[in-house]
Design a protein around this motif. Structure first.
Motif, PDB file in Angstrom:
ATOM      1  N   THR A 121     -34.999  37.195  52.828  1.00  0.00           N
ATOM      2  CA  THR A 121     -34.853  38.543  53.039  1.00  0.00           C
ATOM      3  C   THR A 121     -33.969  39.409  51.806  1.00  0.00           C
ATOM      4  O   THR A 121     -33.493  38.757  50.797  1.00  0.00           O
ATOM      5  CB  THR A 121     -34.002  38.892  54.161  1.00  0.00           C
ATOM      6  OG1 THR A 121     -32.507  38.354  54.301  1.00  0.00           O
ATOM      7  CG2 THR A 121     -34.711  38.376  55.340  1.00  0.00           C
ATOM      8  N   ASP A 122     -33.752  40.714  52.061  1.00  0.00           N
ATOM      9  CA  ASP A 122     -32.773  41.399  50.979  1.00  0.00           C
ATOM     10  C   ASP A 122     -31.495  41.193  51.252  1.00  0.00           C
ATOM     11  O   ASP A 122     -30.567  41.502  50.495  1.00  0.00           O
ATOM     12  CB  ASP A 122     -32.860  42.831  51.294  1.00  0.00           C
ATOM     13  CG  ASP A 122     -34.369  43.405  50.826  1.00  0.00           C
ATOM     14  OD1 ASP A 122     -34.764  42.776  49.898  1.00  0.00           O
ATOM     15  OD2 ASP A 122     -34.958  44.462  51.284  1.00  0.00           O
ATOM     16  N   ILE A 123     -31.197  40.408  52.401  1.00  0.00           N
ATOM     17  CA  ILE A 123     -29.493  39.944  52.562  1.00  0.00           C
ATOM     18  C   ILE A 123     -29.086  39.101  51.590  1.00  0.00           C
ATOM     19  O   ILE A 123     -27.882  39.136  50.905  1.00  0.00           O
ATOM     20  CB  ILE A 123     -29.348  39.380  54.022  1.00  0.00           C
ATOM     21  CG1 ILE A 123     -29.766  40.241  54.973  1.00  0.00           C
ATOM     22  CG2 ILE A 123     -28.131  38.851  54.038  1.00  0.00           C
ATOM     23  CD1 ILE A 123     -29.671  39.559  56.427  1.00  0.00           C
ATOM     24  N   GLY A 124     -29.912  38.325  50.921  1.00  0.00           N
ATOM     25  CA  GLY A 124     -29.480  37.283  49.899  1.00  0.00           C
ATOM     26  C   GLY A 124     -29.204  37.785  48.799  1.00  0.00           C
ATOM     27  O   GLY A 124     -28.334  37.692  47.989  1.00  0.00           O
ATOM     28  N   SER A 125     -30.098  39.012  48.305  1.00  0.00           N
ATOM     29  CA  SER A 125     -29.772  39.869  47.063  1.00  0.00           C
ATOM     30  C   SER A 125     -28.424  40.770  47.192  1.00  0.00           C
ATOM     31  O   SER A 125     -27.638  40.760  46.374  1.00  0.00           O
ATOM     32  CB  SER A 125     -30.797  40.774  46.683  1.00  0.00           C
ATOM     33  OG  SER A 125     -31.322  41.666  47.361  1.00  0.00           O
ATOM     34  N   THR A 126     -28.400  41.177  48.408  1.00  0.00           N
ATOM     35  CA  THR A 126     -26.933  41.959  48.697  1.00  0.00           C
ATOM     36  C   THR A 126     -25.685  41.094  48.383  1.00  0.00           C
ATOM     37  O   THR A 126     -24.860  41.323  48.077  1.00  0.00           O
ATOM     38  CB  THR A 126     -26.990  42.616  50.051  1.00  0.00           C
ATOM     39  OG1 THR A 126     -28.311  43.237  50.175  1.00  0.00           O
ATOM     40  CG2 THR A 126     -26.001  43.493  50.328  1.00  0.00           C
TER      41      THR A 126
END
Length: 70
Positions: free
Chosen positions: A51-56
């Protein structure tokens, strides 16, 4: 050997036997518990990387490192 000493030694031996038998019964259970923990950790890693949580999180970590190093 007097009676008191014999009773104390017998009681200690019985308790030691109980303790060792409980330890042997717990071996399989701990392996299952470790497997459960591994499954949970893998699920969290997959959720973060998928998900985008990882990149955040990665961006936030990089920003904090940049602040500390100047």
């Amino acid at each position: 050997m007097n009676d008191a000493m014999l009773k104390a030694l017998t009681k200690g031996r019985v308790r030691l036997g109980d303790w060792t038998s409980r330890r042997s019964r717990d071996r399989g259970q701990t392996a299952v518990e470790y497997l459960g923990i591994i499954v949970v950790v893998v699920a969290i890693v997959i959720a973060i990387t998928g998900t985008d949580i990882g990149s955040t999180i990665m961006t936030a970590i990089k920003n904090k490192i940049a602040e500390l190093t100047g």
